[in-house]
Design a protein around this motif. Sequence first.
Motif, short mmCIF file in Angstrom:
data_model
loop_
_atom_site.label_atom_id
_atom_site.label_comp_id
_atom_site.label_asym_id
_atom_site.label_seq_id
_atom_site.Cartn_x
_atom_site.Cartn_y
_atom_site.Cartn_z
N MET A 1 10.29 -26.47 60.77
CA MET A 1 9.54 -26.18 60.31
C MET A 1 10.80 -25.81 58.58
O MET A 1 12.17 -24.99 59.00
N ASN A 2 10.27 -26.93 57.55
CA ASN A 2 11.49 -26.72 56.70
C ASN A 2 10.60 -25.23 55.30
O ASN A 2 9.40 -24.87 55.92
N VAL A 3 11.47 -24.60 55.09
CA VAL A 3 11.10 -23.91 53.87
C VAL A 3 11.12 -24.56 52.57
O VAL A 3 12.63 -25.02 52.86
N TYR A 4 10.41 -24.69 51.95
CA TYR A 4 10.29 -24.91 50.52
C TYR A 4 10.23 -24.01 49.08
O TYR A 4 9.92 -23.15 49.55
N ILE A 5 10.69 -23.69 48.38
CA ILE A 5 10.77 -22.81 47.18
C ILE A 5 9.66 -23.41 46.52
O ILE A 5 10.86 -24.01 45.74
N VAL A 6 8.99 -23.12 45.87
CA VAL A 6 7.81 -23.55 44.81
C VAL A 6 7.94 -22.38 44.06
O VAL A 6 7.33 -21.11 43.61
N GLU A 7 8.05 -23.25 42.55
CA GLU A 7 7.67 -22.04 41.40
C GLU A 7 6.40 -22.95 40.37
O GLU A 7 6.28 -24.12 40.69
N TYR A 8 5.61 -22.10 40.05
CA TYR A 8 4.55 -22.50 39.94
C TYR A 8 4.05 -21.08 38.18
O TYR A 8 4.50 -20.40 38.16
N THR A 9 3.82 -22.27 37.36
CA THR A 9 3.34 -21.37 36.09
C THR A 9 1.92 -20.74 36.55
O THR A 9 1.26 -21.00 37.65
N THR A 10 1.05 -19.20 36.06
CA THR A 10 0.55 -18.74 35.75
C THR A 10 -0.08 -18.45 34.99
O THR A 10 1.22 -17.87 33.70
N PRO A 11 -1.72 -17.74 34.72
CA PRO A 11 -1.66 -17.13 33.46
C PRO A 11 -1.44 -15.75 32.83
O PRO A 11 -1.93 -15.10 32.18
N LYS A 12 -1.55 -14.91 34.66
CA LYS A 12 -0.47 -13.76 34.11
C LYS A 12 0.50 -13.48 34.10
O LYS A 12 0.79 -14.91 34.09
N THR A 13 0.93 -12.25 34.51
CA THR A 13 2.38 -11.75 33.82
C THR A 13 3.35 -11.88 35.32
O THR A 13 2.68 -11.04 36.13
N PRO A 14 4.54 -12.36 35.74
CA PRO A 14 5.33 -13.21 34.78
C PRO A 14 4.33 -14.70 34.87
O PRO A 14 3.30 -14.96 36.20
N PRO A 15 5.05 -15.14 34.01
CA PRO A 15 3.99 -16.42 34.01
C PRO A 15 4.69 -17.41 34.45
O PRO A 15 3.81 -18.54 34.93
N VAL A 16 6.27 -17.79 35.40
CA VAL A 16 6.47 -18.09 36.66
C VAL A 16 6.69 -17.65 37.43
O VAL A 16 7.62 -16.42 37.66
N ARG A 17 6.05 -17.81 38.53
CA ARG A 17 5.78 -16.99 39.86
C ARG A 17 6.82 -18.14 41.17
O ARG A 17 6.81 -19.29 40.54
N GLU A 18 7.79 -17.97 41.93
CA GLU A 18 8.08 -18.13 42.87
C GLU A 18 7.50 -18.26 44.12
O GLU A 18 7.61 -16.53 44.22
N ARG A 19 7.41 -18.59 44.76
CA ARG A 19 6.58 -18.50 46.36
C ARG A 19 7.91 -19.30 47.63
O ARG A 19 8.10 -20.37 47.66
N LYS A 20 8.11 -19.00 48.55
CA LYS A 20 8.83 -19.89 49.87
C LYS A 20 7.77 -19.77 50.95
O LYS A 20 6.39 -18.93 51.35
N VAL A 21 7.79 -21.08 51.44
CA VAL A 21 7.10 -21.66 52.01
C VAL A 21 7.40 -22.11 52.68
O VAL A 21 8.09 -23.50 53.11
N GLU A 22 6.74 -21.29 54.43
CA GLU A 22 7.09 -22.59 55.65
C GLU A 22 6.05 -23.47 56.20
O GLU A 22 4.62 -23.67 56.28
#
Length: 61
Positions: A1-22
């Motif tokens: 399984m691979n690990v991806y780091i996803v950065e995405y914007t949200t209308p909340k604070t903080p405006p850019v979030r990061e999530r590790k996804v397997e």
Amino acid sequence: MNVYIVEYTTPKTPPVRERKVEADDFAVRDDFVEFTASDGKKVFSVRADTVVTIAKEPPSA
């Protein structure tokens, strides 16, 4: 399984979030980017228009 780091914007604070996804793979389906396991089960989904970056984490030694 691979690990991806996803950065995405949200209308909340903080405006850019990061999530590790397997996941084994990801694909754009309609308005979403879907990360799936080898059995086809959806692991994570995010709106495509909010994605900033998707990076594959290098395998650990």
